[in-house]
Design a protein around this motif. Structure first.
Motif, PDB file in Angstrom:
ATOM      1  N   PHE A 107       4.600  10.580  13.560  1.00 42.97           N
ATOM      2  CA  PHE A 107       3.825   9.155  13.489  1.00 42.97           C
ATOM      3  C   PHE A 107       4.542   7.933  12.862  1.00 42.97           C
ATOM      4  N   ASN A 108       6.171   8.631  13.100  1.00 42.32           N
ATOM      5  CA  ASN A 108       7.364   7.302  12.247  1.00 42.32           C
ATOM      6  C   ASN A 108       6.844   6.366  10.995  1.00 42.32           C
ATOM      7  N   VAL A 109       6.442   7.743  10.183  1.00 37.68           N
ATOM      8  CA  VAL A 109       6.289   7.052   8.341  1.00 37.68           C
ATOM      9  C   VAL A 109       7.233   7.091   8.043  1.00 37.68           C
ATOM     10  N   ASN A 110       7.193   6.506   7.119  1.00 35.88           N
ATOM     11  CA  ASN A 110       8.184   7.071   5.898  1.00 35.88           C
ATOM     12  C   ASN A 110       8.082   8.019   5.004  1.00 35.88           C
ATOM     13  N   PRO A 111       8.552   8.911   4.924  1.00 39.42           N
ATOM     14  CA  PRO A 111       7.863  10.234   3.935  1.00 39.42           C
ATOM     15  C   PRO A 111       8.431  10.075   2.811  1.00 39.42           C
ATOM     16  N   MET A 112       9.055   9.016   2.354  1.00 38.39           N
ATOM     17  CA  MET A 112       9.370   8.236   0.240  1.00 38.39           C
ATOM     18  C   MET A 112       7.708   8.149   0.156  1.00 38.39           C
ATOM     19  N   TRP A 113       7.464   7.721   1.092  1.00 42.37           N
ATOM     20  CA  TRP A 113       6.199   6.110   1.078  1.00 42.37           C
ATOM     21  C   TRP A 113       5.228   7.342   1.093  1.00 42.37           C
ATOM     22  N   LEU A 114       4.912   8.443   2.132  1.00 41.63           N
ATOM     23  CA  LEU A 114       3.766   9.623   2.403  1.00 41.63           C
ATOM     24  C   LEU A 114       4.178  10.238   0.738  1.00 41.63           C
ATOM     25  N   LEU A 115       4.617  10.647   0.257  1.00 43.82           N
ATOM     26  CA  LEU A 115       5.243  12.115  -0.929  1.00 43.82           C
ATOM     27  C   LEU A 115       4.299  10.880  -1.848  1.00 43.82           C
ATOM     28  N   MET A 116       4.998   9.700  -2.253  1.00 42.02           N
ATOM     29  CA  MET A 116       5.316   9.095  -4.090  1.00 42.02           C
ATOM     30  C   MET A 116       4.598   7.505  -3.542  1.00 42.02           C
ATOM     31  N   GLY A 117       4.331   7.312  -2.395  1.00 42.32           N
ATOM     32  CA  GLY A 117       3.945   5.684  -2.247  1.00 42.32           C
ATOM     33  C   GLY A 117       4.613   4.425  -2.099  1.00 42.32           C
ATOM     34  N   ILE A 118       6.047   5.257  -2.575  1.00 45.02           N
ATOM     35  CA  ILE A 118       6.759   3.923  -2.965  1.00 45.02           C
ATOM     36  C   ILE A 118       7.325   4.272  -1.935  1.00 45.02           C
ATOM     37  N   GLY A 119       8.195   2.158  -1.374  1.00 43.05           N
ATOM     38  CA  GLY A 119       8.299   1.667  -0.413  1.00 43.05           C
ATOM     39  C   GLY A 119       7.283   1.142   0.380  1.00 43.05           C
ATOM     40  N   ARG A 120       7.381   1.472   1.589  1.00 45.47           N
ATOM     41  CA  ARG A 120       7.103   0.857   2.846  1.00 45.47           C
ATOM     42  C   ARG A 120       6.351   2.087   3.833  1.00 45.47           C
ATOM     43  N   ALA A 121       5.150   1.929   3.814  1.00 46.65           N
ATOM     44  CA  ALA A 121       4.719   2.967   4.982  1.00 46.65           C
ATOM     45  C   ALA A 121       5.740   3.196   6.571  1.00 46.65           C
ATOM     46  N   ASP A 122       5.793   2.008   6.812  1.00 47.94           N
ATOM     47  CA  ASP A 122       6.267   1.439   8.170  1.00 47.94           C
ATOM     48  C   ASP A 122       8.070   1.970   8.271  1.00 47.94           C
ATOM     49  N   GLN A 123       8.470   1.642   7.071  1.00 51.73           N
ATOM     50  CA  GLN A 123      10.106   1.479   7.216  1.00 51.73           C
ATOM     51  C   GLN A 123      10.600   2.526   7.879  1.00 51.73           C
ATOM     52  N   SER A 124      12.061   2.114   7.716  1.00 50.34           N
ATOM     53  CA  SER A 124      12.789   3.346   8.693  1.00 50.34           C
ATOM     54  C   SER A 124      13.613   4.481   7.294  1.00 50.34           C
ATOM     55  N   SER A 125      14.136   5.150   8.078  1.00 52.00           N
ATOM     56  CA  SER A 125      14.502   6.741   7.268  1.00 52.00           C
ATOM     57  C   SER A 125      15.380   6.105   6.042  1.00 52.00           C
ATOM     58  N   THR A 126      15.623   6.798   4.458  1.00 49.16           N
ATOM     59  CA  THR A 126      16.428   6.644   4.257  1.00 49.16           C
ATOM     60  C   THR A 126      17.256   6.087   4.608  1.00 49.16           C
ATOM     61  N   ASP A 127      18.224   7.136   5.059  1.00 50.19           N
ATOM     62  CA  ASP A 127      19.237   7.374   6.221  1.00 50.19           C
ATOM     63  C   ASP A 127      19.921   5.797   6.182  1.00 50.19           C
ATOM     64  N   ASP A 128      18.512   5.183   7.370  1.00 50.48           N
ATOM     65  CA  ASP A 128      18.556   4.371   7.681  1.00 50.48           C
ATOM     66  C   ASP A 128      19.087   3.270   7.082  1.00 50.48           C
ATOM     67  N   LEU A 129      18.060   2.985   6.374  1.00 50.43           N
ATOM     68  CA  LEU A 129      18.363   1.702   5.210  1.00 50.43           C
ATOM     69  C   LEU A 129      19.351   2.309   4.518  1.00 50.43           C
ATOM     70  N   TYR A 130      19.979   3.038   4.069  1.00 50.63           N
ATOM     71  CA  TYR A 130      21.318   2.968   3.638  1.00 50.63           C
ATOM     72  C   TYR A 130      22.200   2.298   3.903  1.00 50.63           C
ATOM     73  N   GLY A 131      22.235   2.606   5.204  1.00 54.76           N
ATOM     74  CA  GLY A 131      23.320   2.967   6.146  1.00 54.76           C
ATOM     75  C   GLY A 131      23.441   0.757   6.253  1.00 54.76           C
TER      76      GLY A 131
END
Length: 129
Positions: free
Chosen positions: A53-77
């Protein structure tokens, strides 16, 4: 909110049935029901849900960030790319410490907000430099 609560939030927002979730991630309908009621899903289910469902795993686990954001690798890059562009625009050699500092500030912003305007990037960069 629990992980299952976030599953439910995504499912409702997209108008998806529990049976569709179950089929998409390869689990039983009963498992979806249990997770949405608060039972913690195993890591493989969280990963499958995130990918399906293209959902941010960090948001799923801890509610951090946004549900719809890209992967942390994409954001870091993206944060490093923005910082590099800013630092290199004068033609000077880019110092590693400056790149790390600016990249970290941008990464934190992107994790919290999901995106950044050019004006906001400029403001953050000028404050951090």
């Amino acid at each position: 909110m629990s992980i299952g609560g976030r599953f439910l939030e995504v499912r409702k927002a997209r108008g998806i049935k529990q049976t569709d979730v179950a089929e998409a991630i390869g689990i039983s309908h009963g498992a979806v029901v249990n997770y949405e009621k608060g039972r913690d899903p195993p890591a493989n289910v969280i990963i499958a849900f995130s990918k399906a469902f293209n959902v941010n795993p960090m948001w799923l686990l801890m509610g951090i960030g946004r549900a719809d954001q890209s992967s942390t690798d994409d954001l870091y890059g993206r944060s490093i790319e923005i910082a590099w562009t800013y630092l290199a625009r004068g033609g000077d050699e880019v110092a590693k410490a400056d790149l790390v500092k600016l990249g970290s500030a941008l990464f934190q912003y992107l994790m919290e907000h999901g995106d950044i305007s050019e004006a906001m990037a400029e403001k953050l960069l000028s404050l951090s430099a």
